[in-house]
Design an enzyme around this catalytic site. Structure first.
Site, short mmCIF file in Angstrom:
data_model
loop_
_atom_site.label_atom_id
_atom_site.label_comp_id
_atom_site.label_asym_id
_atom_site.label_seq_id
_atom_site.Cartn_x
_atom_site.Cartn_y
_atom_site.Cartn_z
CE LYS A 61 -0.36 -0.38 5.04
NZ LYS A 61 -1.20 -0.84 6.15
CE1 TYR A 65 10.09 32.58 2.14
CE2 TYR A 65 10.41 30.21 2.19
CZ TYR A 65 10.10 31.36 1.50
OH TYR A 65 9.80 31.30 0.17
#
Ligand SMILES: *Cc1c(COP(=O)(O)O)cnc(C)c1O
Length: 365
Positions: A42, A255
């Site tokens: 999965k 940032y």
């Protein structure tokens, strides 16, 4: 010349060792002399790439049974492997029945209404009995009801899922085992499956007829204990230096100026950011490996890059295009997990498609 390599080298790269996955499958399946062993693929084979991983396992081991989470993954898997047995954990919606049948995919039925939808069909299915996770599967009451009613199903597998297999001493393991045993006793002719990766190491009482490992196939460790003997790391993630800069004392990086140079410093910008799956949990914390050194990620992780501190003579030769290791032999999954607080499941499955997946598969010699 636009060589494929030029494009691939523009992004970070995950090198996936398919031989190591095959090796890990053999180790896991070898834990039981009686139970068969499936592969859970999965979430794009835990980030490693569904098609390549499933094909490598299918064609190089005795594995014929695969589990995915949803129908979309199942149909993708079916298109690459015609003969695999494919189960879908997430169950069945009414509008999916035709698609399951068309693609020869087996639903894991998770409640009585889903069982009703599959009633009377010749095509095989599985049923998930919830023995304590309170996630998917028939509740105690529904289980009781199911066992006391007539059904017309081609029931190929019954399964349940452990809530604390990563903690071998947790009392829940025994409680769930005993609950599941009652169900398998009531359905003696149907193959049964209880173990995920960590469950396999709880001992043979837990093995029943089919093992369902996921994370350990990919070298991830669900437990606080050391990785079991023989399980190999499967992948490394490599970034590349985009640019090198010199900073004066007091200059900040990135940032919000989360990091400031306390002395004249040299930094390198690396071509991996949160859009590649390198998450903000690594702000000012992540570690990379370059020039035989462990080096700190400084400042905020950006969408497309991170900065690392390469102040010092040992880094003098570094240049743009040089590689740095983000996860691998030196920055192990354990280390990456500790600095980021992410589990191995999250570290693997967060690798995004922008990261180029490069596969190694050597034929048996
Ligand atoms: C994901 C999953 C597995 C595999 O678990 P791992 O811990 O990755 O080995 C097995 N069974 C079910 C029901 C799952 O959801």
């Amino acid at each position: 010349m636009i060589a494929q390599d030029v494009l691939q080298n523009s992004s970070a790269v995950i090198n996936v060792d398919l031989n190591a996955i095959i090796n890990n499958y053999q180790i896991l399946s070898g834990r039981s002399s009686s139970a068969d062993c499936a592969a859970v693929v999965k979430a794009n084979a835990y980030g490693m790439g569904l098609e390549h991983v499933a094909s490598a396992i299918f064609h190089n081991t005795k594995c014929k049974i695969f589990f995915v989470a949803n129908l979309k993954e199942a149909v993708a898997l079916r298109s690459s492997i015609k003969d695999a047995i494919i189960y879908v954990f997430n169950g069945l919606f009414p509008d999916q029945i035709e698609c399951y049948l068309d693609h020869n995919i087996r639903p894991v039925l998770n409640d009585l209404s889903q069982i009703k939808m599959w009633q009377g069909k010749a095509e095989p299915c599985a049923i998930h009995f919830d023995t304590g996770i309170n996630r998917l599967g028939l509740s105690d009451q529904q289980t009781e009801q199911f066992l006391n009613s007539e059904t017309n199903l081609n029931l190929a597998l019954i399964l349940s899922h452990l809530i604390a297999s990563d903690l071998p001493d947790d009392a829940d393991n025994k409680i769930q085992l005993n609950k599941f045993k009652k169900i398998t006793d009531a359905l003696p002719d149907v193959p049964a499956s209880l173990c995920n990766s960590a469950g396999i190491y709880l001992g043979k009482d837990y093995h029943f007829n089919l093992l369902r490992p996921g994370i350990m196939l990919y070298g991830g460790n669900p437990r606080a204990l050391a990785l079991p003997q023989g399980i190999k790391p499967v992948f490394e993630i490599m970034g590349k230096i985009l640019q090198i800069r010199h900073l004066e004392t007091g200059s900040s990086v990135g940032y919000n100026a989360l990091w400031t140079a306390k002395k004249p410093s040299r930094i390198a910008l690396i071509n991996v950011g949160y859009a590649d799956g390198y998450l903000k949990l690594n702000d000012n914390r992540g570690l990379v490996f370059v020039c035989d050194q462990i080096v700190a990620v400084i400042g905020k992780v950006s969408m497309d890059m991170i900065a690392i501190d390469i102040t010092g003579h040992e880094f003098d030769k570094l240049m743009p295009e040089d590689e740095v290791e983000l996860i691998g032999k030196n920055i192990t999954l354990e280390m990456a997990s500790e600095v980021s607080t992410l589990g191995h499941y999250e570290l693997l499955t967060s690798v995004r498609d922008r990261v180029y997946r490069n596969y190694k598969l050597e034929a048996d010699t």
